[in-house]
Enzyme design. Structure first.
Site, short mmCIF file in Angstrom:
data_model
loop_
_atom_site.label_atom_id
_atom_site.label_comp_id
_atom_site.label_asym_id
_atom_site.label_seq_id
_atom_site.Cartn_x
_atom_site.Cartn_y
_atom_site.Cartn_z
N HIS A 109 0.87 -1.28 0.07
CA HIS A 109 0.07 -0.05 0.10
C HIS A 109 1.01 1.23 0.00
O HIS A 109 2.16 1.21 0.55
CB HIS A 109 -0.95 0.00 1.25
CG HIS A 109 -1.75 -1.02 1.64
ND1 HIS A 109 -1.40 -2.14 2.29
CD2 HIS A 109 -3.01 -1.02 1.38
CE1 HIS A 109 -2.46 -2.98 2.33
NE2 HIS A 109 -3.37 -2.45 1.77
N ASP A 112 2.28 1.95 3.21
CA ASP A 112 3.22 0.98 3.80
C ASP A 112 4.91 1.47 3.51
O ASP A 112 5.54 1.22 4.25
CB ASP A 112 3.30 -0.28 3.22
CG ASP A 112 1.75 -1.07 3.33
OD1 ASP A 112 1.22 -0.71 4.39
OD2 ASP A 112 1.47 -1.97 2.61
N GLU A 240 -10.90 -6.60 -4.52
CA GLU A 240 -10.64 -7.88 -3.35
C GLU A 240 -11.96 -7.78 -2.66
O GLU A 240 -12.15 -7.15 -1.73
CB GLU A 240 -9.54 -7.56 -2.71
CG GLU A 240 -9.02 -8.71 -1.66
CD GLU A 240 -8.01 -8.33 -0.81
OE1 GLU A 240 -7.01 -7.86 -1.32
OE2 GLU A 240 -7.83 -8.52 0.28
N GLU A 276 -9.31 -13.58 -1.45
CA GLU A 276 -8.49 -13.77 -0.39
C GLU A 276 -9.20 -14.79 0.44
O GLU A 276 -10.25 -14.69 0.62
CB GLU A 276 -8.35 -12.75 0.65
CG GLU A 276 -7.58 -12.88 1.95
CD GLU A 276 -7.34 -11.77 2.62
OE1 GLU A 276 -6.71 -10.72 1.87
OE2 GLU A 276 -7.37 -11.80 3.95
N HIS A 279 -11.26 -13.92 3.73
CA HIS A 279 -12.42 -13.52 3.28
C HIS A 279 -13.55 -14.10 2.85
O HIS A 279 -14.50 -14.09 3.13
CB HIS A 279 -12.17 -12.26 2.02
CG HIS A 279 -11.29 -11.16 2.66
ND1 HIS A 279 -10.65 -10.08 1.62
CD2 HIS A 279 -10.52 -11.13 3.79
CE1 HIS A 279 -9.72 -9.41 2.56
NE2 HIS A 279 -9.66 -9.96 3.69
N ASP A 304 -4.78 -13.58 -2.51
CA ASP A 304 -4.21 -13.43 -1.29
C ASP A 304 -4.24 -14.74 -0.51
O ASP A 304 -5.10 -14.99 -0.15
CB ASP A 304 -4.98 -12.26 -0.60
CG ASP A 304 -4.39 -10.75 -1.08
OD1 ASP A 304 -3.71 -10.62 -1.97
OD2 ASP A 304 -5.05 -9.92 -0.38
N ASP A 315 -10.74 -11.91 10.59
CA ASP A 315 -9.52 -12.08 9.65
C ASP A 315 -8.23 -12.32 10.19
O ASP A 315 -7.49 -11.10 10.54
CB ASP A 315 -9.55 -10.50 8.71
CG ASP A 315 -8.91 -10.75 7.43
OD1 ASP A 315 -8.78 -11.90 6.83
OD2 ASP A 315 -8.77 -9.69 6.70
N ASP A 317 -5.77 -13.79 9.25
CA ASP A 317 -4.67 -13.87 8.15
C ASP A 317 -3.44 -14.61 8.64
O ASP A 317 -2.27 -14.49 8.81
CB ASP A 317 -4.16 -12.27 8.38
CG ASP A 317 -4.88 -11.40 7.57
OD1 ASP A 317 -5.84 -11.80 6.49
OD2 ASP A 317 -4.98 -10.36 7.59
N ASP A 347 -0.81 -12.73 2.02
CA ASP A 347 -1.59 -11.38 3.09
C ASP A 347 -1.67 -12.26 4.25
O ASP A 347 -2.83 -12.59 4.59
CB ASP A 347 -2.96 -11.08 2.66
CG ASP A 347 -3.53 -9.86 3.20
OD1 ASP A 347 -2.83 -9.54 4.00
OD2 ASP A 347 -4.43 -9.01 2.53
C1 XLS Z 1 -7.65 -6.75 4.53
C2 XLS Z 1 -7.04 -6.82 3.01
C3 XLS Z 1 -6.03 -6.06 2.54
C4 XLS Z 1 -5.91 -5.96 1.23
C5 XLS Z 1 -5.09 -4.88 0.44
O1 XLS Z 1 -8.53 -7.43 4.87
O2 XLS Z 1 -6.81 -8.28 2.88
O3 XLS Z 1 -5.02 -6.56 3.35
O4 XLS Z 1 -5.30 -7.22 0.63
O5 XLS Z 1 -5.61 -3.50 0.85
NI NI Z 2 -6.13 -9.17 1.20
NI NI Z 3 -7.84 -9.63 4.60
#
Ligand code: XLS
Ligand code: NI
Ligand code: NI
Length: 444
Positions: A109, A112, A240, A276, A279, A304, A315, A317, A347
């Site tokens: 991003h 980032d 996404e 993702e 998600h 992702d 989430d 991750d 991700d």
């Molecule tokens: C958040 C998203 C984010 C996107 C990029 O849940 O996964 O990380 O991948 O903005």
């Molecule tokens: Ni993501």
């Molecule tokens: Ni995410």
């Protein structure tokens, strides 16, 4: 003399060299057991199939902070007091990490890699300076940008949304950010550009005109596309999906919702979907289901790669290590003819309790090994097992005769009724799901 594996003035991961493939019998936690980048499967190397990317936000901006306590992961790239100095240190740490891990891509991003300034022009200047440094590091290491994106959710101005904010002034700030992030993505040769709309949604219908907000989102995407194409962006725009978190209702709920959005606003041809895994779980779907819906629409863009927690509804991750998931995902990817300009972007973040720099390597190694196995197993299932032929044979009644006539629109309801009346009750045909599940396990 071996070539330095670090880039700037300082080595951020001393004691860790290039991660190598050592095979299944290796007990070295810092080696690949299955990911052998040069191994050829179905005419392409593992590296070409999987197109791995490291994400900047979790790996170089994450600290392990959670709503109940501050960060636990105190890493040297966060040390410099000046924000631009810290940003430069992170670029060096990041490219050292990418090179040692041996991933071809990364994703970021805007915020980032470069700190937000006091106004639009300063933020743009910061991002340009960091883009120049990243370009030099890309040149030196050969690591490429899979996608760039703009963070349109952290700053308090976006609390009511970014492109869907009810206040036009906020929408203009979102546009300024996307413009600068597209400039950076193009300057770095990014192959895709992502929109994840964490705050593109709403909390209450009592204060929200959803129809206007969605129309604004469609306009915003078209404006981004037009600008991107005008400055020479040749890659794919990706949306996404995620159903919730941080917003209560998010407009990009799941893959089919986004496919509908892309088509409704005439964005096909430029836009695809970035799926993702976690998600998908939040939307009440499996990862493979989401991938399949995109593949069917010709809109599978990128992935992702992570996983959620079966007991927690948020989430988390986590790094993907569930083999059944990676096999199911790679079955869809291979039948889609690959990821094309997309990739597998981790991700994912290590747990708050994993505080050693080495843990970051180990997390990625595990994810890369899980997808490498998923790829090999899915390839064998497609090439050697009866899976594909069995699926096709279930639909054989549409291959010719009346079934084929129906499928191409040549039979109306009355004709179908007459065929039913003439043929009588259909035979009962087993779906044989258990046999297929056993077959997958047999190949694993
Ligand atoms: C958040 C998203 C984010 C996107 C990029 O849940 O996964 O990380 O991948 O903005
Ligand atoms: Ni993501
Ligand atoms: Ni995410």
């Amino acid at each position: 003399m071996t070539r330095n594996l670090f880039i700037g003035e300082r080595e951020f991961f001393p004691g860790i060299g290039k991660i190598r493939y050592e095979g299944r019998s290796s007990d070295n936690p810092l080696a690949f057991k299955f990911y052998d980048p040069d191994r050829v499967i179905g005419g392409k190397t593992m590296e070409q199939h999987l197109r791995f990317a490291v994400c900047y936000w979790h790996t170089f901006r994450g600290t392990g902070a959670d709503p109940f306590g501050p960060g636990t992961q105190i890493f040297p790239w966060d040390e410099p007091a000046d924000r631009m100095d810290a940003a430069r240190a992170r670029v060096d740490a990041a490219f050292e990490f990418f090179s040692k891990l041996g991933v071809p891509y990364y994703c970021f991003h805007d915020r980032d890699i470069a700190p937000e300034g006091d106004n639009v022009a300063t933020s743009e200047r910061n991002l340009r300076a960091m883009t120049e440094l990243a370009a030099e590091r890309q040149q030196a290491t050969g690591v490429k940008l899979l996608w760039g994106t703009a963070n349109l959710f952290s700053h308090p101005r976006y609390m009511n949304g970014a492109a869907t904010n009810p206040d036009f002034n906020v929408v203009t700030h979102a546009a300024a950010q996307v413009k600068a992030a597209l400039d950076a993505t193009v300057a770095l040769g990014g192959e895709n550009y992502v929109f994840w709309g964490g705050r593109e949604g709403y909390a209450s219908l009592l204060n929200t005109d959803t129809r206007r907000e969605l129309d604004h989102l469609g306009r915003f995407m078209a404006a981004a596309r037009d600008y991107g194409r005008a400055i020479g962006f040749k890659g794919t725009f990706l949306i996404e999906p995620k159903p919730m978190e941080p917003s209560k209702h998010q407009y990009d709920f799941d893959a089919q919702t986004v496919v509908g959005f892309i088509r409704h606003y005439g964005l096909e041809g430029d836009f695809k979907v970035n799926v993702e895994a976690n998600h998908a779980t939040l939307a009440g779907h499996s990862f493979a289901h989401e991938l399949q819906m995109c593949a069917d629409a010709g809109l599978l863009g990128s992935i992702d790669a992570n996983r959620g927690d079966p007991q927690n509804g948020w989430d988390t991750d986590q790094f993907p290590v569930d083999l059944y998931d990676t096999v199911s995902a790679m079955l869809v990817v291979l039948e889609n003819g690959g990821l094309h300009s997309g990739g597998l972007n981790f991700d994912a973040k290590v747990r708050r309790e994993s505080v050693d720099p080495e843990d970051i390597f180990i997390g990625h190694i595990g994810g890369m090994d899980a997808f490498a196995r998923g790829l090999a197993i899915a390839h064998d299932l497609i090439e050697q097992s009866p899976l594909v032929a069995n699926r096709a044979s279930r639909y054989a009644s549409f291959d010719n005769g009346d079934g084929a006539a129906f499928a191409c629109g040549d039979l109306g309801l009355e004709a179908l009724r007459d065929i039913a009346a003439a043929n009588g009750e259909p035979a009962s045909i087993s779906g044989r799901q258990e046999w297929l599940e056993n077959l997958v396990n047999q190949y694993i």
